[in-house]
Design a protein around this motif. Structure first.
Motif, short mmCIF file in Angstrom:
data_model
loop_
_atom_site.label_atom_id
_atom_site.label_comp_id
_atom_site.label_asym_id
_atom_site.label_seq_id
_atom_site.Cartn_x
_atom_site.Cartn_y
_atom_site.Cartn_z
N ALA A 182 78.38 44.46 59.83
CA ALA A 182 78.00 43.20 59.19
C ALA A 182 76.50 43.16 58.91
N ARG A 183 76.13 42.31 57.96
CA ARG A 183 74.73 41.95 57.74
C ARG A 183 74.45 40.72 58.61
N VAL A 184 73.29 40.69 59.25
CA VAL A 184 73.00 39.63 60.22
C VAL A 184 71.70 38.93 59.86
N ALA A 185 71.80 37.60 59.77
CA ALA A 185 70.61 36.75 59.60
C ALA A 185 70.31 36.09 60.93
N ASP A 192 56.96 35.89 66.20
CA ASP A 192 56.90 37.09 67.03
C ASP A 192 58.30 37.59 67.38
N LYS A 193 59.19 36.67 67.76
CA LYS A 193 60.55 37.08 68.10
C LYS A 193 61.31 37.59 66.89
N LEU A 194 61.04 37.01 65.71
CA LEU A 194 61.69 37.50 64.50
C LEU A 194 61.24 38.92 64.18
N GLU A 195 60.00 39.24 64.46
CA GLU A 195 59.55 40.62 64.28
C GLU A 195 60.31 41.55 65.22
N ARG A 196 60.59 41.09 66.41
CA ARG A 196 61.28 41.93 67.39
C ARG A 196 62.75 42.13 67.04
N VAL A 197 63.39 41.13 66.44
CA VAL A 197 64.80 41.31 66.09
C VAL A 197 64.96 42.28 64.92
N LYS A 198 63.91 42.45 64.11
CA LYS A 198 64.00 43.44 63.05
C LYS A 198 64.25 44.83 63.62
N ALA A 199 63.63 45.12 64.76
CA ALA A 199 63.82 46.42 65.40
C ALA A 199 65.23 46.60 65.93
N LEU A 200 65.94 45.49 66.15
CA LEU A 200 67.33 45.56 66.63
C LEU A 200 68.32 45.62 65.48
N THR A 203 69.21 42.03 59.45
CA THR A 203 69.09 42.22 58.00
C THR A 203 68.08 41.25 57.42
N TRP A 204 68.15 40.00 57.88
CA TRP A 204 67.23 38.95 57.41
C TRP A 204 66.72 38.16 58.61
N CYS A 205 65.51 37.68 58.51
CA CYS A 205 64.91 36.82 59.53
C CYS A 205 64.48 35.52 58.87
N ILE A 206 64.92 34.39 59.43
CA ILE A 206 64.61 33.08 58.87
C ILE A 206 63.83 32.28 59.90
#
Length: 335
Positions: A182-185, A192-200, A203-206
């Protein structure tokens, strides 16, 4: 052995006590606890018992990974030396949950102890690929995310899943949904936490601080279609945005209640979206066993925000209370 216990409610009343090692009875096993993961539920249980009648002294903690060290009579599935994790509910092995079952589980046995006795039926073999600290996070957070995405729904490659926040359930959901194709938003108020979830693999950070109408952002990112599945972890007024974010015939899994115990929305987006709304309250033992196999197969490692020794429980609870990126764990191998 040592265990944390309290005679009355409140973190200030927790004491590390010396008590006898328990003896397993018929169909039971004695487990040496390797690690115990903490949940927000544990803070609530310590403060007021969440409306349950507790036998005092009460030992908190619901999640663990450990090693079987002794067997009672008529134990059939497990042997000394087996690494195990526990299912959250003591009496729900598969299928429909038995009635009555408390939505937040029973009060015990508490896991913040060096040894705990379990009914054999509550345990499954731990993932071979994970440490005790990592495996201890599966009981609540891991099983909840798995139950929503793989048990009560069938997430498919190309689906869009929306995850709210960066706590234990949210990060498990991100990792599992990505493994399902799946694609995950991910929605968070922390850049800062949104930057960290990119590494996990997000697909998108809001960022909800700059996009408070995050449902509109989901629509824009998906070309107007919306999400196939939203994991609702806040409740309250946030529920209406979840409804507005889903595609026609989409699904909302109601898991959290950070904004209170009510879900507030007009009925129109529910009806117009032909939405399925399901409540998720952890899951059964068989789902936990399925999750274990999936983690080993997909090489998924839980996100641990911090680990603390048994004597450091107050600091671990403080970390949990102020919010964590992933899970906070008490590691009993640390002295």
């Amino acid at each position: 052995m040592r265990r944390w216990q309290m005679e009355t409610f409140g973190r200030a009343h927790l004491r590390l006590a010396e008590v006898p090692v328990p003896t397993p009875g018929r169909g039971q096993v004695l487990v040496k606890i390797g690690a115990a993961a903490l949940n927000y539920r544990d803070l609530l249980m310590i403060e007021d018992g969440m409306g349950m009648t507790l036998d005092m002294p009460f030992t908190p903690g619901s999640d663990m990974s450990g090693e079987v060290v002794a067997l009672g009579p008529q134990v059939l599935r497990l042997q000394p030396g087996d690494r195990v994790v526990n299912a959250f509910f003591t009496n729900w092995s598969d299928g429909i949950a038995p009635v009555p079952v408390h939505p937040f589980g029973g009060p015990g046995p508490g896991m913040l102890a060096e040894y705990v006795v379990f009914d054999e039926a509550q345990l499954v073999l731990a993932p071979q690929s994970l440490t005790h600290v990592e495996a201890s996070t599966l009981t609540c957070a891991g099983t909840t995310a798995w139950f929503a995405l793989a048990e009560q729904a069938r997430t498919r490659p190309g689906d869009t899943v929306v995850v709210q926040g960066t706590g234990g359930v949210a990060l498990f959901a991100l990792q599992l949904a990505r493994a399902q194709g799946a694609r995950v938003a991910v929605i968070s108020g922390s850049a800062d936490k949104l930057e960290r979830v990119k590494a996990l693999g997000a697909t998108w950070c809001i960022d909800r601080t700059t996009s408070p109408r995050w449902a509109d952002a989901v629509r824009e990112l998906t070309g107007g279609r919306g999400a196939d599945h939203v994991l609702e972890l806040a409740g309250g007024d946030n529920f209406e945005q979840s409804l507005q974010a889903i595609a026609q015939g989409g699904r909302i899994s109601v898991i959290g209640m950070l904004q209170g115990t009510e879900l507030r929305s007009s009925v129109y987006p529910l009806m117009l979206g032909r939405a399925t709304v399901q409540g998720i309250g952890v899951g059964h033992r068989r789902a936990l066993a399925d999750l274990v196999r999936a983690l080993d197969a997909a090489n998924i490692r839980p996100v641990v925000a911090g680990s603390y020794g048994l004597t450091e429980l107050p600091a671990a609870l403080e970390h949990l209370a102020r919010g964590a990126f992933g899970k906070v764990v008490v590691d009993l191998s640390r002295r």
